[in-house]
Design an enzyme around this catalytic site. Sequence first.
Site, short mmCIF file in Angstrom:
data_model
loop_
_atom_site.label_atom_id
_atom_site.label_comp_id
_atom_site.label_asym_id
_atom_site.label_seq_id
_atom_site.Cartn_x
_atom_site.Cartn_y
_atom_site.Cartn_z
N LYS A 93 0.85 -1.21 0.00
CA LYS A 93 0.00 0.00 0.00
C LYS A 93 0.87 1.25 0.00
O LYS A 93 0.64 2.18 -0.75
CB LYS A 93 -0.89 0.04 1.26
CG LYS A 93 -2.16 -0.72 1.12
CD LYS A 93 -3.27 0.14 0.53
CE LYS A 93 -4.42 -0.77 0.22
NZ LYS A 93 -5.36 -0.44 -0.72
N LYS B 43 0.90 -14.05 -15.14
CA LYS B 43 0.06 -14.94 -14.34
C LYS B 43 -1.41 -14.66 -14.65
O LYS B 43 -1.80 -13.51 -14.78
CB LYS B 43 0.36 -14.65 -12.86
CG LYS B 43 -0.56 -15.30 -11.85
CD LYS B 43 -0.17 -14.85 -10.44
CE LYS B 43 -1.31 -14.16 -9.75
NZ LYS B 43 -2.01 -14.83 -8.70
N LYS C 173 -7.53 -11.97 -12.62
CA LYS C 173 -8.73 -11.19 -12.94
C LYS C 173 -8.36 -9.76 -13.32
O LYS C 173 -8.84 -9.21 -14.31
CB LYS C 173 -9.65 -11.20 -11.70
CG LYS C 173 -10.89 -10.38 -11.83
CD LYS C 173 -11.99 -11.13 -12.55
CE LYS C 173 -13.24 -10.26 -12.64
NZ LYS C 173 -14.21 -10.77 -13.57
P1 ADP Z 1 -6.69 -12.94 -8.92
O1 ADP Z 1 -5.21 -12.74 -9.17
O2 ADP Z 1 -7.40 -13.37 -10.15
O3 ADP Z 1 -7.34 -11.73 -8.26
P2 ADP Z 1 -6.73 -14.05 -6.29
O4 ADP Z 1 -5.56 -13.21 -5.91
O5 ADP Z 1 -8.08 -13.69 -5.76
O6 ADP Z 1 -6.79 -14.12 -7.88
O7 ADP Z 1 -6.38 -15.55 -5.93
C1 ADP Z 1 -7.22 -16.45 -5.25
C2 ADP Z 1 -6.46 -17.77 -5.10
O8 ADP Z 1 -6.17 -18.35 -6.38
C3 ADP Z 1 -5.12 -17.63 -4.39
O9 ADP Z 1 -4.92 -18.74 -3.52
C4 ADP Z 1 -4.09 -17.66 -5.50
O10 ADP Z 1 -2.87 -18.20 -5.07
C5 ADP Z 1 -4.77 -18.53 -6.55
N1 ADP Z 1 -4.41 -18.09 -7.91
C6 ADP Z 1 -4.76 -16.91 -8.49
N2 ADP Z 1 -4.28 -16.82 -9.74
C7 ADP Z 1 -3.57 -17.95 -9.95
C8 ADP Z 1 -2.80 -18.45 -11.05
N3 ADP Z 1 -2.68 -17.76 -12.17
N4 ADP Z 1 -2.22 -19.65 -10.92
C9 ADP Z 1 -2.35 -20.37 -9.79
N5 ADP Z 1 -3.05 -19.96 -8.72
C10 ADP Z 1 -3.65 -18.77 -8.79
#
Ligand code: ADP
Length: 335
Positions: free
Chosen positions: A113, A196, A199
Amino acid sequence: MKKRILSGITPSGSALHIGNYFGAVKPQIELQNDNETYYFVADLHALTTVQDKAGLEKNITNVILDYLALGLDPQKCVFFRQSDVPAHSQMMVVLGNYVTLGHMQRMHAYKDKLQKGVTVDAVNMGLFNYPILMAADILLYKPEFIPVGEDQRQHVEITRDMAESFNKKYGNVLVLPEPMISKEVGRIVGTDGSRKMSKSLGNVISIFEDEEVIHKQIMGCYTDPNRKKATDPGRVEGNPVFVFHDLINDDKNEVADLKQRYGKGQVGDVEVKERLFEAHKRLFSKARQTRKALERDQEALRAILRDGANKASRVANATLEEVYSSIGIINSLNK
Ligand code: ADP
Ligand code: TRP
């Protein structure tokens, strides 16, 4: 040997994508078969980012529906909402006394942050205290393992430190948990083929969106940029379309055949992607239907959460009583 396992899911609002599924949801759900599992929706944690009433309620319901539809079985695991078990908030008040300001200032979420230009004065205390609430979530259940993404490792570590500092003063009351972080599927690549799947980067393949949306996501997937025509030999290695085939497609013969023909320039990108779309439908159509049915049965959902909250409360309250007794708070709970 059954292990006690716990994890929380923050209802932050992003619709699930296959990166979340293979990286987090699927491994968590599989653990329910041979272990004692506690999974909860961390609704109080979501307050750091979601501060509108309708939005928060919707996110919470969505997460609950997603997990149940994808196979989380409330008969096998204890599934509940964090706010349904007041012991989480009560435990947090106690644990704050066994961690220092200095240590808290080294937490990534807080430091990120500041790096994004937010001044110390403007950081909300919910965000700053986030790791203490998470430690409370964990320590109440005395779990051995915490399946989480790499980004949560530091939070499990500070939880161990709080437990250790507590135990040093009061004896072996709390159990030190271990993070459980998958190496292979820890970082699934996005449809852009470089970053990676996330969203916020708009490079996802969704699970519960309308079929047209998913079709579009798959057809827009990056492949081998050097391939101009379907008759050019294509590169399979590192090609995200084949990474996704390996994850999603249950027909391994088809995948092997497509890879071979792709390498020789005997199949077009469009066909490879259409097959991926079909495989997506085979893998997720049941979950998609289940989700729709659950959505219509609000009473069943409430019953699942009520039952989960009762079971979780029994474990959490027992630890809270033990903690209160250890620190010298002997009240109507533990007298
Ligand atoms: P995003 O990056 O889409 O916002 P989140 O941060 O909400 O996703 O992640 C929710 C869960 O999914 C976490 O435990 C994270 O480690 C896993 N995760 C998110 N994106 C990936 C990815 N590309 N590959 C593997 N695991 C992922
Ligand atoms: N902070 C975690 C995340 O954003 C969610 C969470 C809250 C959690 N409490 C937890 C995970 C306890 C494991 C254990 O992903």
